[in-house]
Write a protein that holds these residues in place. Structure first.
Motif, PDB file in Angstrom:
ATOM      1  N   PHE A 114      14.890 -25.088 -53.699  1.00  5.82           N
ATOM      2  CA  PHE A 114      14.653 -25.582 -52.115  1.00  5.82           C
ATOM      3  C   PHE A 114      14.684 -27.165 -52.270  1.00  5.82           C
ATOM      4  CE2 PHE A 114      11.728 -27.598 -49.263  1.00  5.82           C
ATOM      5  CZ  PHE A 114      12.329 -27.018 -48.069  1.00  5.82           C
ATOM      6  N   ASP A 115      14.452 -27.856 -53.265  1.00  6.74           N
ATOM      7  CA  ASP A 115      14.752 -29.237 -53.373  1.00  6.74           C
ATOM      8  C   ASP A 115      16.193 -29.519 -53.410  1.00  6.74           C
ATOM      9  OD1 ASP A 115      11.942 -29.493 -53.772  1.00  6.74           O
ATOM     10  OD2 ASP A 115      11.868 -29.925 -56.069  1.00  6.74           O
ATOM     11  N   LYS A 116      17.020 -28.632 -54.201  1.00  8.06           N
ATOM     12  CA  LYS A 116      18.268 -28.824 -54.325  1.00  8.06           C
ATOM     13  C   LYS A 116      19.028 -28.824 -52.616  1.00  8.06           C
ATOM     14  CE  LYS A 116      22.348 -29.754 -56.183  1.00  8.06           C
ATOM     15  NZ  LYS A 116      22.472 -31.185 -56.797  1.00  8.06           N
ATOM     16  N   ILE A 117      18.651 -27.831 -52.254  1.00  5.60           N
ATOM     17  CA  ILE A 117      19.127 -27.721 -50.706  1.00  5.60           C
ATOM     18  C   ILE A 117      18.875 -28.623 -49.828  1.00  5.60           C
ATOM     19  CG2 ILE A 117      19.725 -25.008 -51.237  1.00  5.60           C
ATOM     20  CD1 ILE A 117      17.622 -24.393 -49.136  1.00  5.60           C
ATOM     21  N   GLN A 118      17.562 -29.125 -49.966  1.00  7.80           N
ATOM     22  CA  GLN A 118      16.985 -30.072 -49.198  1.00  7.80           C
ATOM     23  C   GLN A 118      17.983 -31.344 -49.251  1.00  7.80           C
ATOM     24  OE1 GLN A 118      12.780 -30.551 -49.607  1.00  7.80           O
ATOM     25  NE2 GLN A 118      12.875 -32.261 -48.130  1.00  7.80           N
ATOM     26  N   LEU A 119      18.393 -31.609 -50.559  1.00  9.68           N
ATOM     27  CA  LEU A 119      19.179 -33.037 -50.709  1.00  9.68           C
ATOM     28  C   LEU A 119      20.529 -32.846 -50.031  1.00  9.68           C
ATOM     29  CD1 LEU A 119      19.801 -35.512 -52.096  1.00  9.68           C
ATOM     30  CD2 LEU A 119      20.434 -34.481 -53.999  1.00  9.68           C
ATOM     31  N   VAL A 120      21.183 -31.437 -50.349  1.00  8.83           N
ATOM     32  CA  VAL A 120      22.380 -31.153 -49.880  1.00  8.83           C
ATOM     33  C   VAL A 120      22.580 -31.192 -48.451  1.00  8.83           C
ATOM     34  CG1 VAL A 120      24.180 -29.258 -49.968  1.00  8.83           C
ATOM     35  CG2 VAL A 120      23.073 -30.026 -52.020  1.00  8.83           C
ATOM     36  N   ALA A 121      21.449 -30.616 -47.641  1.00 13.37           N
ATOM     37  CA  ALA A 121      21.383 -30.628 -45.988  1.00 13.37           C
ATOM     38  C   ALA A 121      21.713 -32.145 -45.634  1.00 13.37           C
ATOM     39  CB  ALA A 121      20.047 -30.215 -45.774  1.00 13.37           C
ATOM     40  N   THR A 122      21.443 -33.095 -46.395  1.00 12.82           N
ATOM     41  CA  THR A 122      21.709 -34.633 -45.818  1.00 12.82           C
ATOM     42  C   THR A 122      23.004 -35.094 -45.891  1.00 12.82           C
ATOM     43  OG1 THR A 122      21.188 -35.787 -48.248  1.00 12.82           O
ATOM     44  CG2 THR A 122      19.322 -35.358 -46.613  1.00 12.82           C
ATOM     45  N   TYR A 123      23.864 -34.253 -46.764  1.00  8.25           N
ATOM     46  CA  TYR A 123      25.332 -34.834 -46.887  1.00  8.25           C
ATOM     47  C   TYR A 123      26.154 -34.749 -45.755  1.00  8.25           C
ATOM     48  CZ  TYR A 123      24.491 -34.440 -52.097  1.00  8.25           C
ATOM     49  OH  TYR A 123      23.850 -34.175 -53.332  1.00  8.25           O
ATOM     50  N   PRO A 124      26.188 -33.543 -45.232  1.00  8.47           N
ATOM     51  CA  PRO A 124      27.048 -33.601 -43.806  1.00  8.47           C
ATOM     52  C   PRO A 124      26.560 -34.676 -42.634  1.00  8.47           C
ATOM     53  CG  PRO A 124      26.071 -31.516 -43.816  1.00  8.47           C
ATOM     54  CD  PRO A 124      25.562 -32.286 -45.058  1.00  8.47           C
ATOM     55  N   ILE A 125      25.380 -35.402 -42.792  1.00  5.99           N
ATOM     56  CA  ILE A 125      24.972 -36.221 -41.585  1.00  5.99           C
ATOM     57  C   ILE A 125      24.830 -37.414 -42.014  1.00  5.99           C
ATOM     58  CG2 ILE A 125      23.805 -34.156 -40.578  1.00  5.99           C
ATOM     59  CD1 ILE A 125      21.063 -35.379 -41.641  1.00  5.99           C
ATOM     60  N   ARG A 126      25.323 -37.918 -43.336  1.00  9.66           N
ATOM     61  CA  ARG A 126      24.803 -39.297 -43.690  1.00  9.66           C
ATOM     62  C   ARG A 126      25.672 -40.389 -42.806  1.00  9.66           C
ATOM     63  NH1 ARG A 126      24.520 -39.165 -50.216  1.00  9.66           N
ATOM     64  NH2 ARG A 126      22.693 -37.855 -50.275  1.00  9.66           N
ATOM     65  N   GLU A 127      26.903 -39.966 -42.278  1.00  9.35           N
ATOM     66  CA  GLU A 127      27.432 -40.901 -41.474  1.00  9.35           C
ATOM     67  C   GLU A 127      27.083 -41.168 -39.997  1.00  9.35           C
ATOM     68  OE1 GLU A 127      30.971 -39.089 -38.923  1.00  9.35           O
ATOM     69  OE2 GLU A 127      30.969 -37.899 -40.864  1.00  9.35           O
ATOM     70  N   PHE A 128      25.620 -40.552 -39.708  1.00  8.98           N
ATOM     71  CA  PHE A 128      25.168 -40.776 -38.465  1.00  8.98           C
ATOM     72  C   PHE A 128      24.038 -41.836 -38.715  1.00  8.98           C
ATOM     73  CE2 PHE A 128      27.024 -36.710 -38.012  1.00  8.98           C
ATOM     74  CZ  PHE A 128      27.594 -36.694 -36.473  1.00  8.98           C
ATOM     75  N   TYR A 129      23.933 -42.078 -39.762  1.00  8.22           N
ATOM     76  CA  TYR A 129      22.663 -43.255 -39.975  1.00  8.22           C
ATOM     77  C   TYR A 129      23.214 -44.257 -40.738  1.00  8.22           C
ATOM     78  CZ  TYR A 129      19.931 -39.158 -39.031  1.00  8.22           C
ATOM     79  OH  TYR A 129      19.366 -37.893 -38.636  1.00  8.22           O
TER      80      TYR A 129
END
Length: 124
Positions: free
Chosen positions: A34-49
């Motif tokens: 769960f911790d790993k997928i929570q981190l990976v979930a941020t990868y495709p949206i980093r450019e929005f911030y």
């Protein structure tokens, strides 16, 4: 509501189950996954911030199979929707099925991130 219809932003990450993240019986600890997928979930949206990705506002998580020691998992994160106030990222974790030559789903999740800032627009 604004939906992404053109190029969906997707990330694939490989993850090997080692002794460090498995219990004494050789099964992957669910909280580690769960911790790993929570981190990976941020990868495709980093450019929005322009700063750090904000904390998750909501999620669903479903673990359907167990992963064992030495399993090679693939974590796929895909931005599936962009709302006025939220970005939605879908996660799918798979491992190869040895005999069938296909992929077996270990878990799936959907994460929602607040869209506090306006998206950064790339100039083409």
């Amino acid at each position: 509501m604004n939906t992404l219809t053109q190029n969906k932003i997707q990330t694939n990450i490989q993850f090997l189950v080692t002794k460090k993240v498995a219990n004494s019986n050789g099964f992957l600890h669910p909280h580690v996954l769960f911790d790993k997928i929570q981190l990976v979930a941020t990868y495709p949206i980093r450019e929005f911030y322009t700063h750090e990705v904000p904390a998750i506002v909501d999620y669903t998580f479903k673990m359907t199979k167990s992963a064992r020691l030495h399993d090679k998992l693939t974590i796929q994160a895909q931005l599936i929707q962009q709302h006025d106030k939220k970005l939605i990222v879908r996660i799918l974790v798979t491992k190869p099925k040895k005999k069938a030559g296909t992929e077996e789903v270990i878990c799936s999740a959907v994460f929602g991130f607040p869209l506090k800032e306006k998206p950064i627009r790339k100039v083409s």
